[in-house]
Motif scaffolding. Structure first.
Motif, PDB file in Angstrom:
ATOM      1  N   LYS A  43      53.244  24.776  19.520  1.00 54.47           N
ATOM      2  CA  LYS A  43      53.364  24.236  18.169  1.00 54.47           C
ATOM      3  C   LYS A  43      52.026  24.142  17.419  1.00 54.47           C
ATOM      4  O   LYS A  43      51.975  24.410  16.217  1.00 54.47           O
ATOM      5  CB  LYS A  43      54.038  22.866  18.212  1.00 54.47           C
ATOM      6  CG  LYS A  43      55.525  22.943  18.521  1.00 54.47           C
ATOM      7  CD  LYS A  43      56.172  21.574  18.476  1.00 54.47           C
ATOM      8  CE  LYS A  43      57.670  21.674  18.753  1.00 54.47           C
ATOM      9  NZ  LYS A  43      58.336  20.360  18.710  1.00 54.47           N
ATOM     10  N   SER A  46      51.186  27.400  15.463  1.00 51.07           N
ATOM     11  CA  SER A  46      52.042  27.599  14.291  1.00 51.07           C
ATOM     12  C   SER A  46      51.639  26.669  13.156  1.00 51.07           C
ATOM     13  O   SER A  46      51.564  27.079  11.991  1.00 51.07           O
ATOM     14  CB  SER A  46      53.503  27.363  14.681  1.00 51.07           C
ATOM     15  OG  SER A  46      54.354  27.454  13.567  1.00 51.07           O
ATOM     16  N   ASN A  50      50.079  27.878   9.509  1.00 49.53           N
ATOM     17  CA  ASN A  50      50.783  27.398   8.308  1.00 49.53           C
ATOM     18  C   ASN A  50      49.834  26.666   7.382  1.00 49.53           C
ATOM     19  O   ASN A  50      49.823  26.887   6.161  1.00 49.53           O
ATOM     20  CB  ASN A  50      51.927  26.470   8.714  1.00 49.53           C
ATOM     21  CG  ASN A  50      53.253  27.180   8.741  1.00 49.53           C
ATOM     22  OD1 ASN A  50      53.635  27.832   7.776  1.00 49.53           O
ATOM     23  ND2 ASN A  50      53.952  27.096   9.859  1.00 49.53           N
ATOM     24  N   TYR A 221      51.311  36.198  13.053  1.00 49.71           N
ATOM     25  CA  TYR A 221      51.990  34.934  12.772  1.00 49.71           C
ATOM     26  C   TYR A 221      53.499  35.076  12.973  1.00 49.71           C
ATOM     27  O   TYR A 221      54.145  34.200  13.581  1.00 49.71           O
ATOM     28  CB  TYR A 221      51.684  34.491  11.344  1.00 49.71           C
ATOM     29  CG  TYR A 221      52.526  33.328  10.870  1.00 49.71           C
ATOM     30  CD1 TYR A 221      52.302  32.045  11.336  1.00 49.71           C
ATOM     31  CD2 TYR A 221      53.560  33.532   9.954  1.00 49.71           C
ATOM     32  CE1 TYR A 221      53.086  30.976  10.913  1.00 49.71           C
ATOM     33  CE2 TYR A 221      54.338  32.476   9.517  1.00 49.71           C
ATOM     34  CZ  TYR A 221      54.098  31.201   9.994  1.00 49.71           C
ATOM     35  OH  TYR A 221      54.880  30.161   9.573  1.00 49.71           O
ATOM     36  N   GLU A 225      55.693  33.100  15.665  1.00 48.14           N
ATOM     37  CA  GLU A 225      56.823  32.280  15.230  1.00 48.14           C
ATOM     38  C   GLU A 225      58.078  32.623  16.030  1.00 48.14           C
ATOM     39  O   GLU A 225      58.816  31.728  16.459  1.00 48.14           O
ATOM     40  CB  GLU A 225      57.086  32.489  13.731  1.00 48.14           C
ATOM     41  CG  GLU A 225      56.142  31.724  12.829  1.00 48.14           C
ATOM     42  CD  GLU A 225      56.358  30.221  12.902  1.00 48.14           C
ATOM     43  OE1 GLU A 225      57.296  29.717  12.274  1.00 48.14           O
ATOM     44  OE2 GLU A 225      55.580  29.550  13.616  1.00 48.14           O
ATOM     45  N   GLN A 228      57.564  31.195  19.503  1.00 48.21           N
ATOM     46  CA  GLN A 228      57.704  29.739  19.517  1.00 48.21           C
ATOM     47  C   GLN A 228      59.172  29.321  19.412  1.00 48.21           C
ATOM     48  O   GLN A 228      59.630  28.411  20.112  1.00 48.21           O
ATOM     49  CB  GLN A 228      56.899  29.122  18.367  1.00 48.21           C
ATOM     50  CG  GLN A 228      57.051  27.620  18.207  1.00 48.21           C
ATOM     51  CD  GLN A 228      56.545  26.840  19.407  1.00 48.21           C
ATOM     52  OE1 GLN A 228      55.642  27.296  20.100  1.00 48.21           O
ATOM     53  NE2 GLN A 228      57.132  25.691  19.669  1.00 48.21           N
TER      54      GLN A 228
END
Length: 286
Positions: A43, A46, A50, A221, A225, A228
């Motif tokens: 996490k 990410s 972001n 990314y 994602e 994740q």
């Protein structure tokens, strides 16, 4: 009324079921700990990316980065993460209820046998199906992220969303929908630009430049994602299965106790009748 033999047979069957569900509970608990650790460890990355993209949203030209470009077209793709096996409580049914809210012209990509079976059964357009590995890794996520990025850049769809089970805690997993492409949706982008115009904090410095860095970061990314989300799906599955098997074991134990009481009651009644018959016969012989 059930006989003593039938009740005894049923008690044995329930107890055997309790042993099986308890064993499945222990297996799920062992897998759950590792899956939760992996999901929680991913996490921060990410959240960092972001935050980075949002912090420079007012200084970059979204049209210069294809993965940020806002497309007004109606074509949508939804990536659905489910489990391969059942016995996970309402995990998959919650996902399927969300799918029923979407329009019928949406296209889908499935990960997990349960989502594939539901999409085919309900007649929805299934573009691709991927295997959801027991131990997710980046290698298993690359084909998925490549399909999403290539399809978006080629104009096969205008937006890509993902439907998955977000891991909150061992006892709570929630069906969630998240936009993957474009990476920042239009409403959030407008809010970020407005906030940035009112905020005079210094923006981060990039070397060799923000555009060059983003060109490298954005595809990675998307890959991270997907990875994740796959980790969270597995953590949610093992957690839900452990809780479900624990509830099944508790219910079986409770039913076994009730049947044992009923068995003892019938046995005591039968013994009492036999004693009465013997006593009556003895009195008659006197």
């Amino acid at each position: 009324m059930a006989s003593l033999r039938e009740i005894k047979r049923r008690i044995g069957s329930v107890q055997n079921t309790a042993k099986i569900t308890h064993a499945m509970e222990l297996v799920a608990a062992a897998k759950m700990k590792r899956a939760q650790d992996l999901a929680n460890s991913g996490k921060p990355y990410s959240q960092l990316v972001n935050g980075l993209i949002r912090s420079i949203a007012n200084s970059i030209d979204p049209s210069a980065h294809p993965l940020l470009t806002q497309n007004e077209g109606p074509k949508s793709l939804i990536l659905v993460f489910s489990t391969d096996r059942g016995l996970a409580g309402p995990l998959n049914s919650n996902l399927f209820r969300e799918i029923e809210k979407f329009s019928t012209d949406v296209r889908y990509v499935s990960l997990g046998k349960k989502s594939r079976q539901f999409l085919v059964k309900t007649g929805r357009e299934l573009v691709a199906d991927f295997t959801l590995t027991e131990r997710p890794d980046l290698a298993s996520c690359r084909p998925v992220s490549k399909l999403l990025i290539d399809g978006f850049l080629n104009g096969d769809f205008d937006q890509a969303h993902v439907l998955y089970t977000e891991f909150i805690s061992t006892l709570r997993q929630v069906a969630a929908v998240k936009q993957l492409l474009p990476i920042i949706d239009k409403e959030i982008l407008e809010e970020l630009i407005k906030e940035a115009e009112e905020d005079f904090r210094l923006e981060p410095l990039f070397e060799p430049g923000a555009d060059t860095v983003l060109a490298e970061i954005l595809p990675q990314y998307i890959l991270m994602e997907v990875y994740q989300i796959m980790l969270e799906t597995k953590a949610s599955e093992h957690s839900a299965r452990m809780v479900s098997m624990k509830n099944a074991t508790d219910a079986a134990d409770e039913l076994s106790e009730d049947l044992t009481l009923a068995y003892n009651g019938l046995r005591q009644e039968a013994i009492t009748k036999e004693i009465l018959d013997i006593s009556t016969a003895a009195i008659a012989l006197e």
